[in-house]
Design a protein around this motif. Structure first.
Motif, PDB file in Angstrom:
ATOM      1  N   UNK A   6     -94.974   0.987 -58.917  1.00  0.00           N
ATOM      2  CA  UNK A   6     -94.302   2.098 -59.589  1.00  0.00           C
ATOM      3  C   UNK A   6     -95.270   3.207 -59.973  1.00  0.00           C
ATOM      4  N   UNK A   7     -94.753   4.413 -59.996  1.00  0.00           N
ATOM      5  CA  UNK A   7     -95.492   5.522 -60.589  1.00  0.00           C
ATOM      6  C   UNK A   7     -95.416   5.361 -62.097  1.00  0.00           C
ATOM      7  N   UNK A   8     -96.567   5.226 -62.737  1.00  0.00           N
ATOM      8  CA  UNK A   8     -96.632   4.910 -64.166  1.00  0.00           C
ATOM      9  C   UNK A   8     -97.197   6.104 -64.929  1.00  0.00           C
ATOM     10  N   UNK A   9     -96.386   6.663 -65.824  1.00  0.00           N
ATOM     11  CA  UNK A   9     -96.761   7.866 -66.567  1.00  0.00           C
ATOM     12  C   UNK A   9     -96.851   7.543 -68.051  1.00  0.00           C
ATOM     13  N   UNK A  10     -98.009   7.797 -68.640  1.00  0.00           N
ATOM     14  CA  UNK A  10     -98.143   7.722 -70.099  1.00  0.00           C
ATOM     15  C   UNK A  10     -97.681   9.060 -70.660  1.00  0.00           C
ATOM     16  N   UNK A  11     -96.717   9.009 -71.581  1.00  0.00           N
ATOM     17  CA  UNK A  11     -96.084  10.256 -72.002  1.00  0.00           C
ATOM     18  C   UNK A  11     -96.084  10.420 -73.514  1.00  0.00           C
ATOM     19  N   UNK A  12     -96.552  11.581 -73.924  1.00  0.00           N
ATOM     20  CA  UNK A  12     -96.443  12.033 -75.312  1.00  0.00           C
ATOM     21  C   UNK A  12     -96.108  13.514 -75.252  1.00  0.00           C
ATOM     22  N   UNK A  13     -95.006  13.954 -75.872  1.00  0.00           N
ATOM     23  CA  UNK A  13     -94.586  15.354 -75.722  1.00  0.00           C
ATOM     24  C   UNK A  13     -95.665  16.342 -76.143  1.00  0.00           C
ATOM     25  N   UNK A  14     -95.749  17.429 -75.400  1.00  0.00           N
ATOM     26  CA  UNK A  14     -96.656  18.528 -75.722  1.00  0.00           C
ATOM     27  C   UNK A  14     -95.819  19.768 -76.029  1.00  0.00           C
ATOM     28  N   UNK A  15     -96.472  20.804 -76.529  1.00  0.00           N
ATOM     29  CA  UNK A  15     -95.757  22.048 -76.825  1.00  0.00           C
ATOM     30  C   UNK A  15     -95.085  22.578 -75.565  1.00  0.00           C
ATOM     31  N   UNK A  16     -95.794  22.503 -74.437  1.00  0.00           N
ATOM     32  CA  UNK A  16     -95.215  22.849 -73.139  1.00  0.00           C
ATOM     33  C   UNK A  16     -95.015  21.536 -72.378  1.00  0.00           C
ATOM     34  N   UNK A  17     -93.770  21.138 -72.233  1.00  0.00           N
ATOM     35  CA  UNK A  17     -93.443  19.818 -71.676  1.00  0.00           C
ATOM     36  C   UNK A  17     -93.051  19.958 -70.209  1.00  0.00           C
ATOM     37  N   UNK A  18     -93.909  19.462 -69.321  1.00  0.00           N
ATOM     38  CA  UNK A  18     -93.660  19.600 -67.889  1.00  0.00           C
ATOM     39  C   UNK A  18     -93.164  18.302 -67.247  1.00  0.00           C
ATOM     40  N   UNK A  19     -92.839  17.302 -68.043  1.00  0.00           N
ATOM     41  CA  UNK A  19     -92.373  16.043 -67.467  1.00  0.00           C
ATOM     42  C   UNK A  19     -91.147  16.222 -66.567  1.00  0.00           C
ATOM     43  N   UNK A  20     -90.129  17.018 -66.963  1.00  0.00           N
ATOM     44  CA  UNK A  20     -88.976  17.198 -66.056  1.00  0.00           C
ATOM     45  C   UNK A  20     -89.373  17.770 -64.696  1.00  0.00           C
ATOM     46  N   UNK A  21     -90.338  18.675 -64.691  1.00  0.00           N
ATOM     47  CA  UNK A  21     -90.807  19.273 -63.441  1.00  0.00           C
ATOM     48  C   UNK A  21     -91.508  18.230 -62.579  1.00  0.00           C
ATOM     49  N   UNK A  22     -92.411  17.484 -63.197  1.00  0.00           N
ATOM     50  CA  UNK A  22     -93.195  16.478 -62.471  1.00  0.00           C
ATOM     51  C   UNK A  22     -92.297  15.407 -61.868  1.00  0.00           C
ATOM     52  N   UNK A  23     -91.337  14.915 -62.649  1.00  0.00           N
ATOM     53  CA  UNK A  23     -90.430  13.877 -62.145  1.00  0.00           C
ATOM     54  C   UNK A  23     -89.519  14.434 -61.061  1.00  0.00           C
ATOM     55  N   UNK A  24     -89.038  15.654 -61.223  1.00  0.00           N
ATOM     56  CA  UNK A  24     -88.167  16.254 -60.208  1.00  0.00           C
ATOM     57  C   UNK A  24     -88.895  16.399 -58.877  1.00  0.00           C
ATOM     58  N   UNK A  25     -90.180  16.740 -58.918  1.00  0.00           N
ATOM     59  CA  UNK A  25     -90.955  16.843 -57.679  1.00  0.00           C
ATOM     60  C   UNK A  25     -91.122  15.475 -57.023  1.00  0.00           C
TER      61      UNK A  25
END
Length: 244
Positions: A6-25
């Motif tokens: 699996x693609x494993x991402x450690x995630x903690x929100x930042x002021x500019x949150x790019x997780x939706x972009x990264x996952x969509x790609x």
């Protein structure tokens, strides 16, 4: 059939949150490849987004008391190792630029930023001091120590993680170069300097996405000093910018 790492991402929100972009790609280029999110319950993205993107969330974990930033990254890997025998360690500021026939093989390549060098003779920030301390540690062991930190996804194997000597100081040695240099040494792999593998932008405007995707590179990553308003406009041409 062998399971996919699996693609494993450690995630903690930042002021500019790019997780939706990264996952969509990832979804655009790799389809239903498994994605795992390691985060706290208080930071979990909306449930409908988790479900629609078929993401597995790991929230039943915690850091050890007093763990510094270096040790915390090691602890993230130990959590992944408790669930999987191998995983592709990914960050929420790494954009996949093209489809891959074999993601595990692509991110297992022994790519390095540059070959072994002497430590710079100038004042360094804390992170770079820790990097050069880690590389110097391997040189003291007579193990080749090119710089493997490229801020790109990497295949991590539980067996390789557990083969790292227990007495090595995980509060001082950076995880990524330690794991990679030790694993390549154990496996007899020869590092190679990466060419046309990633594109980085650390400040100002990011390049047009179309231009990035026309390049031979696999990954685009960025720093916190980019123009985030301009980046949102560019990312938004192809990908969602939020969890809606």
């Amino acid at each position: 059939m062998k399971s996919r790492a699996p693609i494993a991402i450690s995630y903690r929100p930042k002021a500019q949150d790019y997780l939706p972009v990264v996952v969509a790609a990832i979804r655009r280029h790799l389809g239903d490849w498994p994605v795992v999110l390691l985060t706290g319950k208080e930071h979990l993205p909306p449930e409908n987004w988790i479900e629609s993107n078929k993401i597995e969330a790991i929230t039943d974990w915690q850091h050890s008391a007093g763990a510094n930033k270096i040790l915390r990254l090691w602890e993230h890997q130990e959590v992944f190792a408790a669930h999987f025998d191998r995983w592709i360690w990914w960050h929420d500021d790494m954009l996949l630029l093209r489809p891959l026939e074999a993601p595990e093989a692509e991110f297992a390549r022994p790519l390095v930023r540059h070959g072994q060098r002497k430590r710079p003779n100038r004042e360094l920030n804390n992170w770079h001091n820790m990097l050069w301390d880690t590389l110097g540690f391997f040189r003291c062991l007579s193990i080749a120590a090119p710089n493997p930190v490229m801020h790109t996804p990497r295949l991590i194997e539980r067996e390789g993680l557990q083969a790292i000597p227990a007495q090595w100081n995980r509060s001082r040695l950076l995880f990524e170069p330690t794991y990679l240099l030790w694993q390549w040494h154990r496996m007899g792999q020869q590092p190679e300097v990466a060419e046309d593998f990633r594109i980085c932008q650390f400040e100002g405007d990011i390049p047009p996405i179309a231009e990035l995707e026309d390049s031979p590179c696999t990954i685009f990553n960025w720093g916190r000093h980019i123009d985030h308003a301009a980046a949102a406009g560019e990312f938004g041409r192809l990908y969602p910018l939020d969890y809606g």
